[in-house]
Design a protein around this motif. Structure first.
Motif, short mmCIF file in Angstrom:
data_model
loop_
_atom_site.label_atom_id
_atom_site.label_comp_id
_atom_site.label_asym_id
_atom_site.label_seq_id
_atom_site.Cartn_x
_atom_site.Cartn_y
_atom_site.Cartn_z
N GLY A 1 35.90 34.53 31.87
CA GLY A 1 36.75 34.12 32.92
C GLY A 1 36.06 34.74 34.42
N CYS A 2 36.84 34.57 35.56
CA CYS A 2 36.23 35.14 36.75
C CYS A 2 37.45 35.88 37.30
CB CYS A 2 36.03 33.90 37.81
SG CYS A 2 35.76 34.66 39.27
N ASN A 3 37.34 36.92 37.58
CA ASN A 3 38.33 37.89 38.28
C ASN A 3 39.22 37.47 39.40
OD1 ASN A 3 39.30 40.03 36.52
ND2 ASN A 3 37.51 41.44 37.26
N ILE A 4 38.13 36.75 40.43
CA ILE A 4 38.87 36.29 41.39
C ILE A 4 39.47 34.81 41.34
CG2 ILE A 4 38.02 35.63 43.72
CD1 ILE A 4 37.40 38.52 42.90
N HIS A 5 38.89 33.89 40.56
CA HIS A 5 39.58 32.59 40.46
C HIS A 5 39.79 32.40 39.27
CE1 HIS A 5 36.07 32.75 43.28
NE2 HIS A 5 36.79 32.18 44.16
N ASP A 6 41.34 32.46 39.05
CA ASP A 6 42.00 32.51 37.71
C ASP A 6 41.73 31.38 37.00
OD1 ASP A 6 42.82 34.94 38.24
OD2 ASP A 6 44.83 34.28 38.87
N TRP A 7 41.51 30.07 37.47
CA TRP A 7 41.44 28.90 36.74
C TRP A 7 40.00 28.73 36.22
CZ3 TRP A 7 41.58 29.26 42.20
CH2 TRP A 7 40.17 29.16 42.73
N MET A 8 39.06 29.50 36.43
CA MET A 8 37.69 29.51 35.96
C MET A 8 37.81 29.94 34.56
SD MET A 8 35.33 30.45 39.08
CE MET A 8 33.84 30.56 38.07
N VAL A 9 37.53 29.01 33.61
CA VAL A 9 37.50 29.61 32.01
C VAL A 9 36.31 28.64 31.56
CG1 VAL A 9 38.60 29.44 29.93
CG2 VAL A 9 40.10 29.95 31.99
N VAL B 1 30.83 31.43 47.73
CA VAL B 1 31.74 32.74 47.51
C VAL B 1 31.38 33.32 46.38
CG1 VAL B 1 33.74 30.98 48.33
CG2 VAL B 1 32.89 31.18 45.85
N ARG B 2 31.85 34.66 46.44
CA ARG B 2 31.41 35.62 45.23
C ARG B 2 32.33 35.36 43.98
NH1 ARG B 2 31.54 41.42 47.62
NH2 ARG B 2 33.57 40.71 48.57
N HIS B 3 31.66 35.39 42.85
CA HIS B 3 32.38 35.61 41.63
C HIS B 3 32.09 36.84 40.86
CE1 HIS B 3 33.04 31.16 41.93
NE2 HIS B 3 31.75 31.09 42.09
N HIS B 4 33.13 37.11 39.94
CA HIS B 4 33.22 38.34 39.13
C HIS B 4 33.36 37.73 37.68
CE1 HIS B 4 34.95 42.66 38.74
NE2 HIS B 4 34.45 42.25 37.37
N VAL B 5 32.35 37.53 36.88
CA VAL B 5 32.46 37.11 35.32
C VAL B 5 32.79 38.16 34.55
CG1 VAL B 5 31.34 35.34 33.77
CG2 VAL B 5 31.07 35.15 36.29
CU CU Z 1 35.17 33.37 40.79
#
Ligand code: CU
Length: 213
Positions: A123-131, A86-90
């Motif tokens: 963080g990641c703009n797509i996956h809010d739980w990613m910290v 999947v794509r991430h936006h860090v």
């Molecule tokens: Cu992500």
């Protein structure tokens, strides 16, 4: 005949290379080992060893940052390889480093250079739980605790140091953890930290492994 000379040289070398290992253990107030704590030793004198920043990385694996806490020397470039399909936006809004890596797969071409000491929350703009957290250290002497709460800072030149600990849930100022110590040989230091409760955003099923991104 040249044995005394050789012995003398050996002594000189060992004195010049005097180095100490600092064994740190970090626990909570309840005595539970604390992982992901950054232990930093700052020499009173200028760092004897000139450390150079090098390329570091924080991966994205199964939609989490790995490692969750990464300590780097100030000036270090850090790459953010995406190991997921999947794509991430860090991104980060932290004052020590604002940056944005729009949606990507694989490894973005340019690493991000962390040039200001401090803590950078990512963080990641797509996956809010990613910290995740990047601790940008002025001192070249640091290590991060493992699941057993232990970290070893190896090969520190003998001398006086102030040693402190940072953790994402630290309830006090980082400066309050400071210990001053004279390092000649290896030493042990222990901390019991007051920690705030961990706030985690729940992963939503819509953003599961087989999600649209
Ligand atoms: Cu992500």
């Amino acid at each position: 005949m040249n044995r005394p000379f050789a012995l003398g040289l050996l002594c000189t070398l060992s004195a010049a290379g005097a180095a100490a290992d600092l064994h740190a253990v970090v626990r909570s107030e309840q005595g539970v080992p604390v992982a992901d704590a950054v232990v930093v030793a700052t020499p009173e004198a200028a760092a004897a060893r000139v450390a150079r920043p090098r390329l570091e990385q924080v991966e994205q694996i199964d939609q989490e940052f790995v490692p969750r806490v990464k300590a780097v020397l100030v000036g270090s470039p850090v790459s953010f390889p995406n190991r997921d399909s999947v794509r991430h936006h860090v991104y980060s809004f932290s004052s020590a480093k604002r940056f944005d890596l729009p949606l990507y797969v694989g490894t973005p071409a340019k690493p991000v250079v962390f040039d200001t000491p401090g803590v950078v929350t990512i963080g990641c703009n797509i996956h809010d739980w990613m910290v995740g957290y990047i601790y940008v250290s002025e001192s070249p002497y640091f290590a991060t605790t493992g699941a057993d709460g232990r970290a070893t800072l190896g090969g520190l030149p003998a001398g006086r140091y102030s040693v402190r600990v940072w953790h994402p849930q630290l309830a006090t100022a980082e400066a309050a953890t400071r210990r001053d110590t004279e390092l000649q040989a290896s030493a042990d230091l222990a901390w019991q930290l007051a920690l705030k409760p961990e706030v985690r955003i729940r992963r939503t099923p819509a953003h599961g492994r087989r999600g649209p991104y």
